[in-house]
Write an enzyme that holds these catalytic residues in place. Structure first.
Site, PDB file in Angstrom:
ATOM      1  CB  SER A 120      40.003  63.909  37.506  1.00  0.00           C
ATOM      2  OG  SER A 120      39.249  65.086  37.437  1.00  0.00           O
ATOM      3  CB  SER A 121      34.561  64.240  36.622  1.00  0.00           C
ATOM      4  OG  SER A 121      34.830  65.394  37.389  1.00  0.00           O
ATOM      5  CB  CYS A 122      38.752  67.504  34.569  1.00  0.00           C
ATOM      6  SG  CYS A 122      40.385  66.821  34.811  1.00  0.00           S
ATOM      7  CE1 TYR A 176      45.451  65.568  37.721  1.00  0.00           C
ATOM      8  CE2 TYR A 176      43.174  65.890  37.077  1.00  0.00           C
ATOM      9  CZ  TYR A 176      44.106  65.317  37.907  1.00  0.00           C
ATOM     10  OH  TYR A 176      43.700  64.501  38.940  1.00  0.00           O
ATOM     11  CE  LYS A 219      45.199  61.775  37.412  1.00  0.00           C
ATOM     12  NZ  LYS A 219      45.680  60.690  38.276  1.00  0.00           N
ATOM     13  CG  HIS A 226      40.366  70.723  44.011  1.00  0.00           C
ATOM     14  ND1 HIS A 226      41.413  69.942  44.455  1.00  0.00           N
ATOM     15  CD2 HIS A 226      40.278  70.521  42.679  1.00  0.00           C
ATOM     16  CE1 HIS A 226      41.927  69.293  43.427  1.00  0.00           C
ATOM     17  NE2 HIS A 226      41.259  69.622  42.336  1.00  0.00           N
TER      18      HIS A 226
END
Ligand code: GFB
Length: 318
Positions: free
Chosen positions: A108-110, A137, A141, A180
């Site tokens: 994920s881009s987070c 999270y 990742k 989301h």
């Protein structure tokens, strides 16, 4: 990729996994292997090893994950870090032991720092602190990215990590406490319209900016990577454009036909101010997203009405 390859899609009932199965099926790959949670618990290391020892898998698409929106991430960090770390470690290690050469890990881009230069390039990973609402999270990742990298270096595997931006599409989660923003606002606008409400509540200030990718585009990018024999590395997957949460809410209200007022709830978190991905690595290889945001939201809304709204679908058509 060999057309007869046995491709294990881990997490096939989720939004990403189900899009991968649709894409592979449409592209004529006959040997897609899936297991429901009841059949194979990916947090059970022994069960995962047994599965790989018996199934002769050639390619793994690791889309199984514990996911959720900003509130779920902020309030249940232990579940997000534990379940994701265990799933990744179990699947990647068992795949390596069973001599699975190719694996695609979805993040994920987070994973990128909160205050990242924009657009975000892959090499900005781990250059400054993470966004606190989803650091648990994100750490899990990042561990997945590093697992792929470490196994490639030590064991000559070909494990690739794809980092999609915020996703939406069929089989999304519409539970307002854990979803989301895009599915949440789609549902809120739908219910506000049907109920004749005067306003719709948007969390936070409306100023954070987000980039949204239809999950079918992510599935297309995944197949592109597999068919172009990409064997290692980290790749952003996005559309290359973002918008504010206020603009997203306005777009959703337009698609749904809700004409009331937007009210902003400042008691809810904004999260990362902006996370626009630099998508030039994939673009240079020849891949671009093709589903426009308004068009993608309209298609997703039709699916939402058919699947989730039941009798209210008839009311909408009226
Ligand atoms: O999509 P979202 O939950 O997650 O929220 P993130 C994005 C922005 O939309 C935040 C606002 O600024 C929210 O405050 N927002 C406005 C809403 N109204 C709503 C609403 O009704 N529901 C929700 N959920 N948000 C997640 C991460 O971050 O993004 C995950 O927590 C993951 O780890 C995922 O990376 C892609 O974009 O902030």
């Amino acid at each position: 990729m060999n057309q007869q390859a046995r491709i294990f899609v881990a997490g096939h009932r989720g939004m990403v996994g189900s899009a991968l199965v649709r894409q592979l099926t449409a592209a004529g790959y006959p040997n897609v292997v899936t297991r429901s949670h009841a059949e194979l618990d990916l947090t059970d290391q022994a069960a995962v090893q047994r599965f790989f020892e018996t199934e002769r898998i050639d390619v793994v698409l690791l889309a199984a994950a514990r996911v959720g929106g900003i509130l779920a991430n902020a309030t249940r960090p232990a579940e997000f870090i534990y379940q994701n770390l265990v799933i990744e470690a179990n699947v990647i290690h068992a795949a390596y032991r069973a001599q699975v050469e190719r694996l695609v890990f979805f993040g994920s881009s987070c994973i990128y720092p909160k205050q990242c230069p924009q657009p975000i390039r892959e090499e900005y990973l781990l250059t400054s602190p993470l966004e606190p609402t989803n650091d648990a999270y994100a750490i899990a990742k990042i561990a997945g990215v590093k697992l792929c990298d470490a196994y490639n270096r030590q064991y000559n595997t070909q494990y690739v990590a794809l980092m999609p931006t915020n996703l939406y599409g069929p089989n999304d989660n519409y539970d307002l406490t854990s979803s989301h923003v895009l599915p949440a606002l789609l549902r809120k606008a739908h219910e506000a319209r049907l109920g004749g409400a005067a306003s719709l509540t948007v969390w936070g200030s409306g100023t954070p900016r987000r980039e949204f990718l239809h999950v079918d585009d992510l599935a297309a990018a995944t197949l592109f990577m597999l068919e172009h024999n990409v064997t290692e590395g980290l790749f952003n997957v996005g559309v290359g454009e973002d918008l504010s949460i206020r603009e997203l809410a306005e777009c959703i209200c337009k698609v749904v036909g809700f004409e009331g007022e937007l009210v902003f709830d400042a008691s809810k978190p904004d999260g990362t101010p902006r996370k626009l991905l630099d998508v030039s690595r994939l673009a240079q290889m020849g891949w671009h997203a093709t589903i426009g945001l308004e068009e993608g939201i309209a298609a997703t809304y039709r699916e939402f009405v058919e699947l989730h709204a039941g009798s209210s679908a008839a009311a909408l058509q009226a």
